[in-house]
Design a protein around this motif. Structure first.
Motif, PDB file in Angstrom:
ATOM      1  N   LEU A  12       0.822  -1.208   0.000  1.00  0.00           N
ATOM      2  CA  LEU A  12       0.000   0.000   0.000  1.00  0.00           C
ATOM      3  C   LEU A  12       0.862   1.267   0.000  1.00  0.00           C
ATOM      4  N   VAL A  13       1.913   1.275   0.796  1.00  0.00           N
ATOM      5  CA  VAL A  13       2.821   2.429   0.828  1.00  0.00           C
ATOM      6  C   VAL A  13       3.505   2.594  -0.521  1.00  0.00           C
ATOM      7  N   ALA A  14       3.963   1.500  -1.110  1.00  0.00           N
ATOM      8  CA  ALA A  14       4.620   1.568  -2.417  1.00  0.00           C
ATOM      9  C   ALA A  14       3.658   2.081  -3.483  1.00  0.00           C
ATOM     10  N   ALA A  15       2.421   1.636  -3.444  1.00  0.00           N
ATOM     11  CA  ALA A  15       1.425   2.096  -4.415  1.00  0.00           C
ATOM     12  C   ALA A  15       1.156   3.593  -4.245  1.00  0.00           C
ATOM     13  N   LEU A  16       1.057   4.047  -3.017  1.00  0.00           N
ATOM     14  CA  LEU A  16       0.817   5.463  -2.749  1.00  0.00           C
ATOM     15  C   LEU A  16       1.973   6.326  -3.253  1.00  0.00           C
ATOM     16  N   VAL A  17       3.194   5.892  -2.983  1.00  0.00           N
ATOM     17  CA  VAL A  17       4.376   6.624  -3.465  1.00  0.00           C
ATOM     18  C   VAL A  17       4.382   6.654  -4.990  1.00  0.00           C
ATOM     19  N   GLY A  18       4.058   5.543  -5.627  1.00  0.00           N
ATOM     20  CA  GLY A  18       4.007   5.484  -7.082  1.00  0.00           C
ATOM     21  C   GLY A  18       2.982   6.440  -7.669  1.00  0.00           C
ATOM     22  N   VAL A  19       1.807   6.498  -7.051  1.00  0.00           N
ATOM     23  CA  VAL A  19       0.765   7.405  -7.521  1.00  0.00           C
ATOM     24  C   VAL A  19       1.207   8.859  -7.370  1.00  0.00           C
ATOM     25  N   LEU A  20       1.807   9.189  -6.240  1.00  0.00           N
ATOM     26  CA  LEU A  20       2.264  10.563  -6.019  1.00  0.00           C
ATOM     27  C   LEU A  20       3.347  10.960  -7.014  1.00  0.00           C
ATOM     28  N   LEU A  21       4.289  10.067  -7.282  1.00  0.00           N
ATOM     29  CA  LEU A  21       5.349  10.370  -8.253  1.00  0.00           C
ATOM     30  C   LEU A  21       4.781  10.515  -9.656  1.00  0.00           C
ATOM     31  N   ARG A  22       3.837   9.673 -10.001  1.00  0.00           N
ATOM     32  CA  ARG A  22       3.247   9.731 -11.338  1.00  0.00           C
ATOM     33  C   ARG A  22       2.468  11.037 -11.539  1.00  0.00           C
ATOM     34  N   ARG A  23       1.779  11.498 -10.510  1.00  0.00           N
ATOM     35  CA  ARG A  23       1.029  12.762 -10.605  1.00  0.00           C
ATOM     36  C   ARG A  23       1.967  13.945 -10.782  1.00  0.00           C
ATOM     37  N   ARG A  24       3.150  13.866 -10.199  1.00  0.00           N
ATOM     38  CA  ARG A  24       4.108  14.958 -10.266  1.00  0.00           C
ATOM     39  C   ARG A  24       4.894  14.960 -11.581  1.00  0.00           C
ATOM     40  N   ASP A  25       4.981  13.816 -12.235  1.00  0.00           N
ATOM     41  CA  ASP A  25       5.757  13.663 -13.456  1.00  0.00           C
ATOM     42  C   ASP A  25       5.209  14.563 -14.564  1.00  0.00           C
ATOM     43  N   GLY A  26       6.071  15.384 -15.132  1.00  0.00           N
ATOM     44  CA  GLY A  26       5.697  16.238 -16.247  1.00  0.00           C
ATOM     45  C   GLY A  26       5.005  17.528 -15.853  1.00  0.00           C
ATOM     46  N   ARG A  27       4.803  17.760 -14.586  1.00  0.00           N
ATOM     47  CA  ARG A  27       4.114  18.976 -14.121  1.00  0.00           C
ATOM     48  C   ARG A  27       5.057  20.173 -14.179  1.00  0.00           C
ATOM     49  N   VAL A  28       4.539  21.285 -14.677  1.00  0.00           N
ATOM     50  CA  VAL A  28       5.307  22.523 -14.775  1.00  0.00           C
ATOM     51  C   VAL A  28       5.284  23.219 -13.418  1.00  0.00           C
ATOM     52  N   ARG A  29       6.475  23.550 -12.932  1.00  0.00           N
ATOM     53  CA  ARG A  29       6.599  24.287 -11.664  1.00  0.00           C
ATOM     54  C   ARG A  29       7.316  25.599 -11.937  1.00  0.00           C
ATOM     55  N   THR A  30       6.751  26.692 -11.473  1.00  0.00           N
ATOM     56  CA  THR A  30       7.415  27.990 -11.645  1.00  0.00           C
ATOM     57  C   THR A  30       8.468  28.147 -10.553  1.00  0.00           C
ATOM     58  N   LYS A  31       9.496  28.857 -10.890  1.00  0.00           N
ATOM     59  CA  LYS A  31      10.615  29.053  -9.967  1.00  0.00           C
ATOM     60  C   LYS A  31      10.659  30.500  -9.507  1.00  0.00           C
ATOM     61  N   ASN A  32      11.584  30.768  -8.617  1.00  0.00           N
ATOM     62  CA  ASN A  32      11.721  32.115  -8.061  1.00  0.00           C
ATOM     63  C   ASN A  32      12.605  33.011  -8.924  1.00  0.00           C
ATOM     64  N   ARG A  33      12.791  32.630 -10.175  1.00  0.00           N
ATOM     65  CA  ARG A  33      13.574  33.402 -11.138  1.00  0.00           C
ATOM     66  C   ARG A  33      15.018  33.608 -10.703  1.00  0.00           C
ATOM     67  N   ALA A  34      15.578  32.611 -10.053  1.00  0.00           N
ATOM     68  CA  ALA A  34      16.989  32.652  -9.680  1.00  0.00           C
ATOM     69  C   ALA A  34      17.844  32.512 -10.939  1.00  0.00           C
ATOM     70  N   THR A  35      19.009  33.124 -10.921  1.00  0.00           N
ATOM     71  CA  THR A  35      19.930  33.019 -12.050  1.00  0.00           C
ATOM     72  C   THR A  35      20.590  31.648 -12.033  1.00  0.00           C
ATOM     73  N   VAL A  36      20.679  31.038 -13.206  1.00  0.00           N
ATOM     74  CA  VAL A  36      21.286  29.717 -13.311  1.00  0.00           C
ATOM     75  C   VAL A  36      22.811  29.849 -13.295  1.00  0.00           C
ATOM     76  N   PRO A  37      23.525  28.766 -12.957  1.00  0.00           N
ATOM     77  CA  PRO A  37      24.992  28.819 -12.935  1.00  0.00           C
ATOM     78  C   PRO A  37      25.579  29.101 -14.328  1.00  0.00           C
ATOM     79  N   ASP A  38      26.817  29.542 -14.347  1.00  0.00           N
ATOM     80  CA  ASP A  38      27.507  29.863 -15.605  1.00  0.00           C
ATOM     81  C   ASP A  38      27.573  28.675 -16.549  1.00  0.00           C
ATOM     82  N   ASP A  39      27.659  27.445 -16.011  1.00  0.00           N
ATOM     83  CA  ASP A  39      27.696  26.250 -16.863  1.00  0.00           C
ATOM     84  C   ASP A  39      26.436  26.154 -17.724  1.00  0.00           C
ATOM     85  N   VAL A  40      25.319  26.575 -17.171  1.00  0.00           N
ATOM     86  CA  VAL A  40      24.058  26.547 -17.913  1.00  0.00           C
ATOM     87  C   VAL A  40      23.957  27.774 -18.819  1.00  0.00           C
TER      88      VAL A  40
END
Length: 137
Positions: A12-40
């Motif tokens: 049951l715990v494994a199934a719940l974790v799987g469902v939560l990860l699947r719901r989060r997969d591909g979701r767009v999250r906005t950021k705080n507009r921090a500057t990315v490192p020079d490598d990027v």
């Protein structure tokens, strides 16, 4: 009897974790507009309003699917570019960017500020909808 209950609880715990990860997969999250490192910043397309920076690893199967989606989206959208950074031998960059899984996609504006982030394979329509306000065309 106790072993059976432990097994059921574990499933049951494994199934719940799987469902939560699947719901989060591909979701767009906005950021705080921090500057990315020079490598990027070094791989950003200076002509684009927004560059989609795909963070991948060598043996990541979903990364190939994400690459197809992102490259196609960049080809068909004015002001949008796509590039890829392989994190296989760069754990320090993954740590600085707080990347916990691949693929991870960063949308970075022309000034080097992270606009949004997608963990997993992005959903084309929701990503494009989130990017539209940042594109000039």
């Amino acid at each position: 009897m106790t072993g059976g209950l432990v097994a059921i609880g574990t499933l049951l715990v494994a199934a719940l974790v799987g469902v939560l990860l699947r719901r989060r997969d591909g979701r767009v999250r906005t950021k705080n507009r921090a500057t990315v490192p020079d490598d990027v910043r070094a791989v950003l397309d200076p002509r684009a309003d927004v560059t989609l920076v795909q963070l991948s690893t060598t043996f990541c199967a979903p990364c190939r699917h994400a690459r197809v989606i992102l490259a196609d989206l960049a080809d068909k959208t004015d002001g949008l570019a796509h590039t890829d950074i392989d994190l296989t031998d760069r754990p320090e960059l993954a740590q600085r960017l707080a990347v916990l899984r691949t693929p991870t996609t960063l949308a970075v504006d022309s000034r080097g500020a992270e606009i949004l982030r997608v963990d997993g394979v992005p959903r084309r329509e929701s990503l494009l909808a989130a990017l539209r306000p940042h594109l000039s065309a």
